[in-house]
Design a protein around this motif. Structure first.
Motif, PDB file in Angstrom:
ATOM      1  N   ASP A 222     -32.100   5.732  15.897  1.00 50.42           N
ATOM      2  CA  ASP A 222     -33.057   5.199  14.464  1.00 50.42           C
ATOM      3  C   ASP A 222     -33.764   3.335  15.798  1.00 50.42           C
ATOM      4  O   ASP A 222     -34.772   3.015  14.774  1.00 50.42           O
ATOM      5  N   ALA A 223     -33.706   2.965  16.464  1.00 49.88           N
ATOM      6  CA  ALA A 223     -33.653   1.562  17.041  1.00 49.88           C
ATOM      7  C   ALA A 223     -33.048   1.738  18.774  1.00 49.88           C
ATOM      8  O   ALA A 223     -31.995   2.009  19.013  1.00 49.88           O
ATOM      9  N   LEU A 224     -34.090   0.474  18.812  1.00 47.56           N
ATOM     10  CA  LEU A 224     -33.616   0.494  20.680  1.00 47.56           C
ATOM     11  C   LEU A 224     -32.940  -1.129  20.878  1.00 47.56           C
ATOM     12  O   LEU A 224     -33.107  -1.428  20.098  1.00 47.56           O
ATOM     13  N   MET A 225     -31.965  -0.991  21.553  1.00 48.29           N
ATOM     14  CA  MET A 225     -31.178  -2.914  22.155  1.00 48.29           C
ATOM     15  C   MET A 225     -31.208  -2.783  22.842  1.00 48.29           C
ATOM     16  O   MET A 225     -31.075  -2.135  24.152  1.00 48.29           O
ATOM     17  N   ILE A 226     -31.764  -3.761  23.537  1.00 50.46           N
ATOM     18  CA  ILE A 226     -31.755  -4.220  25.013  1.00 50.46           C
ATOM     19  C   ILE A 226     -30.690  -5.552  25.305  1.00 50.46           C
ATOM     20  O   ILE A 226     -31.303  -6.555  24.108  1.00 50.46           O
ATOM     21  N   GLY A 227     -30.260  -5.528  26.521  1.00 49.04           N
ATOM     22  CA  GLY A 227     -29.774  -6.743  26.985  1.00 49.04           C
ATOM     23  C   GLY A 227     -30.169  -6.817  28.199  1.00 49.04           C
ATOM     24  O   GLY A 227     -30.779  -7.987  28.207  1.00 49.04           O
ATOM     25  N   ARG A 228     -29.457  -6.950  28.721  1.00 48.07           N
ATOM     26  CA  ARG A 228     -30.353  -7.201  30.459  1.00 48.07           C
ATOM     27  C   ARG A 228     -31.062  -7.448  30.985  1.00 48.07           C
ATOM     28  O   ARG A 228     -31.845  -7.683  31.512  1.00 48.07           O
ATOM     29  N   GLY A 229     -31.932  -6.086  30.737  1.00 45.88           N
ATOM     30  CA  GLY A 229     -33.570  -5.895  30.968  1.00 45.88           C
ATOM     31  C   GLY A 229     -34.767  -7.197  30.178  1.00 45.88           C
ATOM     32  O   GLY A 229     -35.311  -7.386  30.750  1.00 45.88           O
ATOM     33  N   SER A 230     -33.844  -7.888  29.355  1.00 43.84           N
ATOM     34  CA  SER A 230     -34.912  -9.004  28.328  1.00 43.84           C
ATOM     35  C   SER A 230     -34.538 -10.224  29.464  1.00 43.84           C
ATOM     36  O   SER A 230     -35.336 -11.127  29.202  1.00 43.84           O
ATOM     37  N   ILE A 231     -32.949 -10.007  30.401  1.00 42.46           N
ATOM     38  CA  ILE A 231     -32.720 -11.666  30.733  1.00 42.46           C
ATOM     39  C   ILE A 231     -34.062 -12.200  31.854  1.00 42.46           C
ATOM     40  O   ILE A 231     -34.443 -10.867  33.233  1.00 42.46           O
ATOM     41  N   GLY A 232     -34.426 -13.323  32.029  1.00 43.74           N
ATOM     42  CA  GLY A 232     -35.937 -13.439  32.614  1.00 43.74           C
ATOM     43  C   GLY A 232     -37.418 -12.313  32.823  1.00 43.74           C
ATOM     44  O   GLY A 232     -37.851 -12.975  33.395  1.00 43.74           O
ATOM     45  N   ARG A 233     -37.159 -11.985  31.543  1.00 46.85           N
ATOM     46  CA  ARG A 233     -38.342 -11.172  30.854  1.00 46.85           C
ATOM     47  C   ARG A 233     -38.180 -10.525  29.715  1.00 46.85           C
ATOM     48  O   ARG A 233     -38.325  -9.345  29.100  1.00 46.85           O
ATOM     49  N   PRO A 234     -38.355 -11.861  28.641  1.00 45.71           N
ATOM     50  CA  PRO A 234     -37.916 -11.665  27.157  1.00 45.71           C
ATOM     51  C   PRO A 234     -39.577 -11.016  26.145  1.00 45.71           C
ATOM     52  O   PRO A 234     -38.965 -10.678  25.368  1.00 45.71           O
ATOM     53  N   TRP A 235     -41.024 -10.790  27.241  1.00 48.67           N
ATOM     54  CA  TRP A 235     -41.686 -10.090  27.074  1.00 48.67           C
ATOM     55  C   TRP A 235     -41.487  -8.713  27.161  1.00 48.67           C
ATOM     56  O   TRP A 235     -42.380  -8.086  26.831  1.00 48.67           O
ATOM     57  N   ILE A 236     -40.409  -8.540  27.295  1.00 48.16           N
ATOM     58  CA  ILE A 236     -40.120  -6.635  27.628  1.00 48.16           C
ATOM     59  C   ILE A 236     -40.323  -6.083  25.915  1.00 48.16           C
ATOM     60  O   ILE A 236     -40.674  -4.675  26.190  1.00 48.16           O
ATOM     61  N   PHE A 237     -39.467  -6.990  25.224  1.00 46.85           N
ATOM     62  CA  PHE A 237     -39.865  -6.910  23.353  1.00 46.85           C
ATOM     63  C   PHE A 237     -41.657  -6.366  23.405  1.00 46.85           C
ATOM     64  O   PHE A 237     -41.742  -5.023  22.640  1.00 46.85           O
ATOM     65  N   SER A 238     -42.229  -6.759  23.437  1.00 46.11           N
ATOM     66  CA  SER A 238     -44.586  -7.296  23.142  1.00 46.11           C
ATOM     67  C   SER A 238     -44.601  -5.468  24.630  1.00 46.11           C
ATOM     68  O   SER A 238     -45.430  -5.045  23.599  1.00 46.11           O
ATOM     69  N   GLU A 239     -43.702  -5.149  25.514  1.00 38.39           N
ATOM     70  CA  GLU A 239     -44.610  -4.433  26.251  1.00 38.39           C
ATOM     71  C   GLU A 239     -43.865  -2.985  25.992  1.00 38.39           C
ATOM     72  O   GLU A 239     -43.999  -2.304  25.640  1.00 38.39           O
ATOM     73  N   VAL A 240     -42.302  -3.222  25.859  1.00 41.27           N
ATOM     74  CA  VAL A 240     -42.387  -1.647  24.847  1.00 41.27           C
ATOM     75  C   VAL A 240     -43.031  -1.783  23.789  1.00 41.27           C
ATOM     76  O   VAL A 240     -43.634   0.184  23.043  1.00 41.27           O
TER      77      VAL A 240
END
Length: 337
Positions: A222-240
């Motif tokens: 129902d949802a995705l959780m992002i942890g280490r992939g966001s360190i140094g890359r907070p824009w990963i959320f907008s990319e996803v």
């Protein structure tokens, strides 16, 4: 997707709770780029009930955080109940129980992923916390203790029976720590279990939009959780989000864009800590991750990690911006380790 009465929309993205990472300034950056749900750093139940100021500071919430959860961990049921009550006073949207942290300092007394060795106690603890507070309670856990005890399907049923409003699952066992590959097939088994009615949030190895889509299609969560992939890359959320919506990849940011984000996060860290050196120290883990693939960057990275004053950090950021400004940062093969 809903947690209690909170409508999070379709396929929300969660920022995973990470010690010494998900403090105010980093949460702000992730929210800016589209993270839907914030988690504080996880906090110790024993420290909370002893009124330790450093621990309470981790629970300071801000308007931009909403919706936000405070995550607590501990091994004693009574202490966890009292800690949940203290956390509730900070007015989070829900409270999360940490049944997944694999680190020795957490599991040595049976907390975090250590609770996977005693599912009966895990269920009793969850029931007690759910009864003690008026806001929704969620939990985050792993597949099991080790390869021979992947009990997540049973654990998920138990936690649902105990009253959790949603469950996040990291696709590794405790013994794996952060090695090997996350097993999303077992997360899918939980999601596809006809007994499960609560939302399931998948976590593990999301290091870019294509991985996010592949894991989503494999598991149906129902949802995705992002942890280490966001360190140094907070824009990963907008990319996803963009990729899930359009099937197209956003261009990676330029180094000049990254430098501006680093400046913003650094300034907020210093303001929050009210101490320049403390703010710089908070940023060091992020400094190491923000410029992962730049050529001939080793010396600048070392100098950035050793910088002690705001002036020296700013001078180094100026050098990086001048030297690499229009270069785009390639995250394709960046390790999460």
């Amino acid at each position: 997707m809903k947690i209690g009465s909170i409508d999070l929309g379709e396929m929300p993205l969660f920022l995973a709770p990470m010690e010494d990472v998900t403090y105010k300034s980093f949460r702000y950056m992730c929210k800016k780029y589209g993270a839907d749900v914030m988690y504080t750093e996880f906090v110790s139940s024993e420290a909370l009930i002893r009124d330790i100021q450093k621990t309470k500071q981790k629970m300071t919430l801000f308007d931009f955080d909403r919706p936000v959860t405070i995550q607590i961990y501990g091994h004693d049921i009574n202490s966890m109940v009292e800690a949940a009550k203290v956390a509730e006073e900070c007015q989070p949207d829900f409270i999360d129980i940490n049944y997944g942290c694999p680190m020795k300092k957490i599991i040595r007394h049976g907390a975090g992923a250590g609770m996977l060795l005693d599912p009966d106690k895990m269920q009793r603890m969850t029931e007690a916390i759910v009864k003690a507070v008026k806001i929704p309670v969620t939990a985050k856990t792993r597949l099991g203790w080790d390869h021979d005890t992947k009990i997540i399907v049973d654990v998920a049923e138990r936690l649902q029976d105990a009253g959790v409003a949603a469950l996040a699952i990291h696709g590794r066992t405790r013994s794996m720590l952060y090695t090997g590959e996350a097993d999303w097939s077992l997360i899918a088994d939980v999601k596809n279990n006809p007994r499960m009615k609560i939302p399931i949030i998948g976590n593990g190895d999301i290091n870019g939009p294509e991985k996010a889509k592949a894991f989503l299609e494999q598991s149906g969560v129902d949802a995705l959780m992002i942890g280490r992939g966001s360190i140094g890359r907070p824009w990963i959320f907008s990319e996803v989000k963009h990729y899930l919506k359009t099937g197209e990849l956003l261009p990676p940011p330029t180094v000049a864009d990254v430098v501006q984000n680093v400046r913003d996060q650094l300034n907020m860290s210093i303001e929050w800590k009210d101490n320049v050196r403390s703010g710089i120290l908070m940023m060091r883990r992020h400094f190491a991750k923000y410029f992962p693939t730049l050529p001939n960057f080793r010396e600048l990275r070392i100098r950035l990690l050793q910088a002690e004053t705001l002036e020296s950090v700013q001078e180094l950021l100026d050098l990086i911006e001048v030297g690499y400004g229009d270069t785009r940062v390639d995250y394709t093969n960046v390790s999460l380790k």
